[in-house]
Motif scaffolding. Structure first.
Motif, PDB file in Angstrom:
ATOM      1  N   VAL A  46       0.826  -1.208   0.000  1.00 40.74           N
ATOM      2  CA  VAL A  46       0.000   0.000   0.000  1.00 40.74           C
ATOM      3  C   VAL A  46       0.868   1.269   0.000  1.00 40.74           C
ATOM      4  CG1 VAL A  46      -1.633   1.334   1.408  1.00 40.74           C
ATOM      5  CG2 VAL A  46      -2.002  -1.102   1.030  1.00 40.74           C
ATOM      6  N   ILE A  47       1.905   1.280   0.856  1.00 45.37           N
ATOM      7  CA  ILE A  47       2.721   2.505   1.020  1.00 45.37           C
ATOM      8  C   ILE A  47       3.384   2.903  -0.327  1.00 45.37           C
ATOM      9  CG2 ILE A  47       4.636   3.577   2.296  1.00 45.37           C
ATOM     10  CD1 ILE A  47       3.855   1.339   4.479  1.00 45.37           C
ATOM     11  N   PRO A  48       4.119   1.919  -0.961  1.00 47.21           N
ATOM     12  CA  PRO A  48       4.710   2.331  -2.248  1.00 47.21           C
ATOM     13  C   PRO A  48       3.686   2.784  -3.265  1.00 47.21           C
ATOM     14  CG  PRO A  48       5.056  -0.032  -1.838  1.00 47.21           C
ATOM     15  CD  PRO A  48       4.494   0.565  -0.595  1.00 47.21           C
ATOM     16  N   LEU A  49       2.542   2.050  -3.175  1.00 49.06           N
ATOM     17  CA  LEU A  49       1.522   2.416  -4.164  1.00 49.06           C
ATOM     18  C   LEU A  49       1.006   3.828  -3.913  1.00 49.06           C
ATOM     19  CD1 LEU A  49      -0.537  -0.871  -4.571  1.00 49.06           C
ATOM     20  CD2 LEU A  49       0.719   0.320  -6.353  1.00 49.06           C
ATOM     21  N   SER A  50       0.769   4.136  -2.620  1.00 43.00           N
ATOM     22  CA  SER A  50       0.219   5.467  -2.346  1.00 43.00           C
ATOM     23  C   SER A  50       1.270   6.564  -2.633  1.00 43.00           C
ATOM     24  CB  SER A  50      -0.306   5.558  -0.916  1.00 43.00           C
ATOM     25  OG  SER A  50       0.672   5.215  -0.011  1.00 43.00           O
ATOM     26  N   SER A  51       2.588   6.232  -2.288  1.00 38.19           N
ATOM     27  CA  SER A  51       3.614   7.244  -2.595  1.00 38.19           C
ATOM     28  C   SER A  51       3.767   7.385  -4.115  1.00 38.19           C
ATOM     29  CB  SER A  51       4.942   6.885  -1.921  1.00 38.19           C
ATOM     30  OG  SER A  51       5.494   5.759  -2.509  1.00 38.19           O
ATOM     31  N   GLN A  52       3.582   6.199  -4.736  1.00 41.92           N
ATOM     32  CA  GLN A  52       3.632   6.207  -6.202  1.00 41.92           C
ATOM     33  C   GLN A  52       2.517   7.127  -6.762  1.00 41.92           C
ATOM     34  OE1 GLN A  52       4.173   2.259  -7.588  1.00 41.92           O
ATOM     35  NE2 GLN A  52       3.787   2.767  -9.697  1.00 41.92           N
ATOM     36  N   ILE A  53       1.335   6.949  -6.092  1.00 38.09           N
ATOM     37  CA  ILE A  53       0.221   7.785  -6.566  1.00 38.09           C
ATOM     38  C   ILE A  53       0.528   9.267  -6.339  1.00 38.09           C
ATOM     39  CG2 ILE A  53      -2.195   8.411  -6.006  1.00 38.09           C
ATOM     40  CD1 ILE A  53      -2.658   5.366  -5.668  1.00 38.09           C
ATOM     41  N   SER A  54       1.056   9.554  -5.127  1.00 36.92           N
ATOM     42  CA  SER A  54       1.315  10.984  -4.864  1.00 36.92           C
ATOM     43  C   SER A  54       2.393  11.527  -5.828  1.00 36.92           C
ATOM     44  CB  SER A  54       1.671  11.195  -3.389  1.00 36.92           C
ATOM     45  OG  SER A  54       2.847  10.576  -3.074  1.00 36.92           O
ATOM     46  N   GLU A  55       3.403  10.631  -6.080  1.00 33.85           N
ATOM     47  CA  GLU A  55       4.439  11.069  -7.034  1.00 33.85           C
ATOM     48  C   GLU A  55       3.841  11.247  -8.431  1.00 33.85           C
ATOM     49  OE1 GLU A  55       8.210   8.931  -6.838  1.00 33.85           O
ATOM     50  OE2 GLU A  55       7.950   8.872  -4.643  1.00 33.85           O
ATOM     51  N   LEU A  56       2.920  10.271  -8.719  1.00 36.07           N
ATOM     52  CA  LEU A  56       2.251  10.389 -10.022  1.00 36.07           C
ATOM     53  C   LEU A  56       1.422  11.678 -10.089  1.00 36.07           C
ATOM     54  CD1 LEU A  56       1.123   6.742 -10.765  1.00 36.07           C
ATOM     55  CD2 LEU A  56       2.555   8.136 -12.228  1.00 36.07           C
ATOM     56  N   GLN A  57       0.847  11.975  -8.876  1.00 30.07           N
ATOM     57  CA  GLN A  57       0.079  13.234  -8.846  1.00 30.07           C
ATOM     58  C   GLN A  57       1.024  14.419  -9.062  1.00 30.07           C
ATOM     59  OE1 GLN A  57      -1.798  12.656  -5.103  1.00 30.07           O
ATOM     60  NE2 GLN A  57      -3.761  12.073  -6.066  1.00 30.07           N
ATOM     61  N   GLU A  58       2.228  14.293  -8.434  1.00 27.85           N
ATOM     62  CA  GLU A  58       3.234  15.361  -8.637  1.00 27.85           C
ATOM     63  C   GLU A  58       3.601  15.451 -10.117  1.00 27.85           C
ATOM     64  OE1 GLU A  58       6.773  15.406  -6.158  1.00 27.85           O
ATOM     65  OE2 GLU A  58       5.455  14.839  -4.443  1.00 27.85           O
ATOM     66  N   LEU A 170      -3.958   0.011  -5.930  1.00 30.71           N
ATOM     67  CA  LEU A 170      -4.138   0.329  -4.514  1.00 30.71           C
ATOM     68  C   LEU A 170      -5.544  -0.120  -4.037  1.00 30.71           C
ATOM     69  CD1 LEU A 170      -2.749   1.789  -2.119  1.00 30.71           C
ATOM     70  CD2 LEU A 170      -4.040   3.805  -2.772  1.00 30.71           C
ATOM     71  N   ASN A 171      -6.486   0.210  -4.866  1.00 29.66           N
ATOM     72  CA  ASN A 171      -7.867  -0.208  -4.522  1.00 29.66           C
ATOM     73  C   ASN A 171      -7.982  -1.715  -4.372  1.00 29.66           C
ATOM     74  OD1 ASN A 171      -8.921   2.286  -4.348  1.00 29.66           O
ATOM     75  ND2 ASN A 171      -9.714   2.357  -6.442  1.00 29.66           N
ATOM     76  N   ALA A 172      -7.374  -2.402  -5.348  1.00 25.14           N
ATOM     77  CA  ALA A 172      -7.436  -3.868  -5.313  1.00 25.14           C
ATOM     78  C   ALA A 172      -6.788  -4.386  -4.050  1.00 25.14           C
ATOM     79  CB  ALA A 172      -6.736  -4.445  -6.551  1.00 25.14           C
ATOM     80  N   ASN A 173      -5.648  -3.764  -3.734  1.00 27.68           N
ATOM     81  CA  ASN A 173      -4.945  -4.190  -2.539  1.00 27.68           C
ATOM     82  C   ASN A 173      -5.812  -3.993  -1.305  1.00 27.68           C
ATOM     83  OD1 ASN A 173      -3.082  -4.052  -0.276  1.00 27.68           O
ATOM     84  ND2 ASN A 173      -1.516  -4.355  -1.869  1.00 27.68           N
ATOM     85  N   VAL A 174      -6.401  -2.838  -1.206  1.00 27.38           N
ATOM     86  CA  VAL A 174      -7.265  -2.553  -0.041  1.00 27.38           C
ATOM     87  C   VAL A 174      -8.425  -3.546   0.017  1.00 27.38           C
ATOM     88  CG1 VAL A 174      -8.860  -0.860   0.928  1.00 27.38           C
ATOM     89  CG2 VAL A 174      -6.599  -0.156   0.124  1.00 27.38           C
ATOM     90  N   LEU A 175      -8.992  -3.777  -1.145  1.00 25.71           N
ATOM     91  CA  LEU A 175     -10.102  -4.742  -1.199  1.00 25.71           C
ATOM     92  C   LEU A 175      -9.648  -6.112  -0.743  1.00 25.71           C
ATOM     93  CD1 LEU A 175     -12.060  -3.827  -4.452  1.00 25.71           C
ATOM     94  CD2 LEU A 175     -12.936  -3.860  -2.121  1.00 25.71           C
ATOM     95  N   ASP A 176      -8.442  -6.501  -1.246  1.00 21.27           N
ATOM     96  CA  ASP A 176      -7.878  -7.792  -0.834  1.00 21.27           C
ATOM     97  C   ASP A 176      -7.753  -7.858   0.677  1.00 21.27           C
ATOM     98  OD1 ASP A 176      -7.787  -9.095  -3.133  1.00 21.27           O
ATOM     99  OD2 ASP A 176      -5.587  -9.042  -3.429  1.00 21.27           O
ATOM    100  N   GLN A 177      -7.189  -6.742   1.190  1.00 17.91           N
ATOM    101  CA  GLN A 177      -6.997  -6.724   2.650  1.00 17.91           C
ATOM    102  C   GLN A 177      -8.316  -6.873   3.381  1.00 17.91           C
ATOM    103  OE1 GLN A 177      -4.353  -3.991   4.682  1.00 17.91           O
ATOM    104  NE2 GLN A 177      -3.508  -3.426   2.661  1.00 17.91           N
ATOM    105  N   GLU A 178      -9.274  -6.111   2.877  1.00 16.31           N
ATOM    106  CA  GLU A 178     -10.619  -6.200   3.508  1.00 16.31           C
ATOM    107  C   GLU A 178     -11.149  -7.623   3.471  1.00 16.31           C
ATOM    108  OE1 GLU A 178     -13.427  -3.521   1.816  1.00 16.31           O
ATOM    109  OE2 GLU A 178     -12.592  -1.799   2.865  1.00 16.31           O
TER     110      GLU A 178
END
Ligand code: ADP
Length: 748
Positions: A46-58, A170-178
């Protein structure tokens, strides 16, 4: 036992239960840990993915800035904005590089592509910047411009794609976790439930496997405490409770054994015919009583008697002094009185000993109801008294002799020998035996003592006090035990009179025998005489028929015939009489017609009667028509009586009356005459043979004196009787009574 599921010790069983639960728990934890690992992998992404997203947002922001700067570059001023654009591109490339490092191969390739695009854009911009300085190649600039915008758009597109992909990841991962958490939660819940159920079941099983036998043990213990030893725990497990239970069962068995013997003892006590009672020595209270004792005392249950003070019921006569408790005797055997529940007093014979029973001094009293014995003793005493009185008052002399000396005599004995009872005791028996019988009596006495089988009874003459022999006695003697020694007990009976009577009887017997011999002789003789007499009469009648006889001879011949007939009558009478006497007369019993028989007899004397002016009368009972008798002999009876009545009638004549009457089973015939009568003193000689009452009369009337004797015997032979009544000078009545139906003995 092998089939039992929990054949383990309780501790092990609990341990096993816990182990299973712990194992289940460990299993669950392990499973949870594995599940957690999975979750961690997911969460790490999740962390790399979210940082990836924020970097992608950057990247998106930088891209926009780049686009703006590129726009400004193309529209406003190249040189100012070129730097800015390059800076943007530097930023973008910096971000992309850092993204590249942290991304997977697939993304990395994309980033590389984007990096390539930005490189191209930089080159193109820088190239354009150079171109613009020349202002010559407007066409190329435009083309480059289009290209740059195309590149930017491409980069934008790629950026969007990456952003959406990463967001999606990220969504898939969260769903998996859930999903994992949910599944894990569900499984944990299920497992918890299983553990709960398993634990509950196990604790139920374990607790019941422990509590059930404990409950059983408790029940059994209660039963034992209540005295019921016929219980078993029934627990067969091998665990501590099982061992406890088997120890319990063993203990009960042992208890049972000892208790059975107690019971046997009770049964033995109860089966005894005498009463047994146990008494506490300390308080004199009755502890126990057997059935016989309860029965004798009239109590139904042991409880009724237990606790009573012993001398209130057992030896009330004693004033509270017990021979054992108070007088310190070891044993007491005595006759006492027992008082029953309803107050009766029973004589008992009791035996008491002191025993130690379970550490307590106890009196053991055994007693026997001796009322019957007492009654028997009383009866014996009375009977002895009765016998004594009987012996005293008996007519026979009673004696007991030992070694020839009189030990006891009764009054009668004393009377027979002329002494008093007191004088006789101690005298020798032989003193009272007449010298002539001494030898015989002593001989028998000694032979009897020696055991020889001699008659118990014999006679001897008694020597009276004055030395005279007056009486003869019959002695009956037997051996008895008298005061522990052999003695003779006997009676002497005065048989002097009896002896005399006996002698007379024998004399009479001899006379009767002689009389019968005489009768027999007469019967034989008469028979022998009749034959020649009949021929004499026959021939005389023949001679009489011869008419050539002169008067004198005829007269003599008549005398011969008359004397002959008289003699024949006499012989016939003698014959009849002796026949009767010797028992040779036999009757021929038949049914006879009474009136016709009497008529037939009357005809025989009718002529003679009318000659003597005698009137004949008969009074016959019409109900007496038939009877059973010997026709011939009955006629003879009536004829004898009638002919006597005619014969002894008065010279002037008279009346003869025949009556026949029925009296019950008997027929009564009487012949009454008005003749000369019989003197009273002659009446008893009337039926004696050859007896004629008055010789004068006889000579006048004739006859042998046999008629009435024969008549009487014939009547008696029929089972009847003949009686006579007479008044001298007035007349006589002879009555014959005969049975109507002949006796069996008289029938042939
Ligand atoms: P006898 O043949 O002499 O008649 P009995 O035996 O008949 O013998 O009688 C015995 C005696 O009894 C007679 O001799 C007589 O004296 C007396 N006697 C019998 N019958 C009568 C009678 N009817 N009246 C008076 N005397 C009688």
């Amino acid at each position: 036992m092998s089939g039992k599921p929990f054949n383990l010790s309780i501790g092990k069983r609990i341990l096993l239960g816990f182990s299973i639960i712990i194992l289940l728990y460990i299993g669950a934890t392990l499973y949870g840990y594995i599940q957690m690992q999975d979750l961690r992998v997911h969460s790490q992404q999740v962390i790399p993915l979210s940082s990836q997203i924020s970097e992608l947002q950057e990247i998106g922001i930088s891209l926009e800035s780049l686009e703006k700067n590129v726009d400004k570059f193309f529209t406003v001023a190249y040189s100012e904005n070129l730097e800015k654009a390059n800076k943007d591109i530097d930023d973008l490339q910096g971000i992309i590089r850092s993204l590249e490092n942290n991304s997977d191969n697939n993304s990395r390739a994309r980033f590389k592509e984007m990096e390539g695009i930005f490189c191209e854009i930089r080159e193109d911009i820088n190239y354009l910047a150079n171109l613009q300085q020349n202002r010559m190649n407007a066409k190329e600039i435009n083309e480059k411009r289009i290209l740059v915008y195309g590149l930017i758009n491409n980069a934008k597109k790629k950026h969007r794609e990456l952003l959406s992909e990463t967001t999606h990841q990220l969504n898939a991962n969260v769903l998996d976790q859930e999903r994992i958490i949910l599944a894990f939660n569900t499984q944990l819940l299920g497992l918890g439930f299983v553990i709960l159920i398993l634990g509950t079941v196990m604790s139920i099983i374990i607790s019941s496997s422990i509590s059930h036998p404990i409950k059983k043990l408790r029940t059994v213990t209660r039963e034992i405490a209540h005295g019921n030893l016929n219980v078993k725990t029934g627990i067969q497990s091998n665990d501590e409770i099982g061992q406890l239970a088997s120890a319990f069962d063993k203990m009960t068995e042992e208890l049972q054994k000892t208790t059975i013997s107690k019971r046997t003892l009770q049964t033995m006590l109860d089966s005894m015919p005498y009463g047994i009672i146990m008494i506490g020595m300390d308080d004199k209270k009755i502890l126990k009583a057997n059935l016989a004792a309860l029965g004798m005392m009239g109590y139904g249950y042991e409880e009724e008697i237990a606790g009573l003070i012993c001398n209130k019921v057992l030896c009330p006569a004693e004033d509270g002094k017990c021979p054992i408790i108070d007088l310190k005797q070891k044993v007491d055997k005595s006759e006492k009185i027992l008082i029953t529940k309803d107050g009766r007093r029973i004589p008992i014979l009791k035996s008491v000993v002191c025993v130690n029973l379970a550490g307590r001094e106890v009196l053991l009293e055994a007693f026997l109801d001796i009322s019957e014995r007492k009654q028997a003793e009383e009866a014996l005493r009375q009977s002895e008294e009765k016998h004594r009185m009987l012996i005293e008052n008996i007519q026979d002399g009673v004696f007991i002799i030992q070694d020839g000396v009189l030990q006891f005599v009764n009054e009668a004995f004393a009377r027979m020998v002329g002494y008093t009872v007191e004088e006789l005791t101690g005298r020798e028996f032989r003193e009272f035996i007449a010298p002539e019988d001494m030898e015989m009596v002593l001989d028998r006495y000694h032979r009897r003592l020696a055991g020889e089988n001699v008659a118990r009874e014999y006679e001897f003459r008694v020597l009276y006090r004055d030395g005279i022999t007056r009486i003869i006695v019959n002695m009956n003697v037997g051996l008895i035990d008298y005061r522990g020694m052999v003695a003779s007990m006997g009676t002497i009976k005065d048989i002097t009179e009896l002896k005399r009577a006996d002698e007379i009887r024998i004399e009479n017997q001899n006379l009767a025998y002689a009389s019968r011999a005489k009768s027999e002789f007469l019967a034989n003789m008469s028979h022998e005489l009749r034959t020649p007499l009949n021929s004499i009469l026959g021939f005389s009648e023949l001679i009489k028929m011869n008419s050539s006889l002169d008067e004198k001879s005829l007269h003599h011949l008549d005398n011969v015939i008359t004397s002959g007939k008289f003699l024949l009558n006499l012989i016939n009478d003698i014959l009849d009489l002796s026949k009767v006497e010797s028992g040779k007369m036999e009757l021929v019993i038949e049914k006879i017609n009474v009136p016709s028989l009497i008529d037939g007899t009357l005809i025989l004397i009718k002529e003679k009667a009318s000659k003597q002016k005698i009137q004949l009368k008969n009074e016959l009972d019409p109900s007496l028509l038939f009877m059973e008798a010997d026709n011939q002999r009955f006629k003879q009876i009536m004829f004898n009586l009638l002919s006597n009545a005619v014969k002894f009638s008065k010279p002037e004549g008279g009346t003869i009356t025949i009556t026949a009457k029925k009296e019950g089973d008997m027929a009564k015939f009487s012949v009454s005459d008005t003749g000369i009568g019989i003197r009273e003193e002659d009446m008893k000689k009337l039926f004696t043979e050859f007896e004629q009452l008055d010789s004068g009369i006889t000579k006048k009337y004739g006859g042998s004196g046999l008629g009435l004797a024969i008549t009487k015997r014939l009547v008696e032979l029929h089972g009847g009787s003949l009686t006579a009544e007479s008044k001298y000078g007035e007349g006589s009545t002879f009555t014959v009574t005969l049975p109507i139906i002949a006796n069996k003995e008289t029938r042939i």
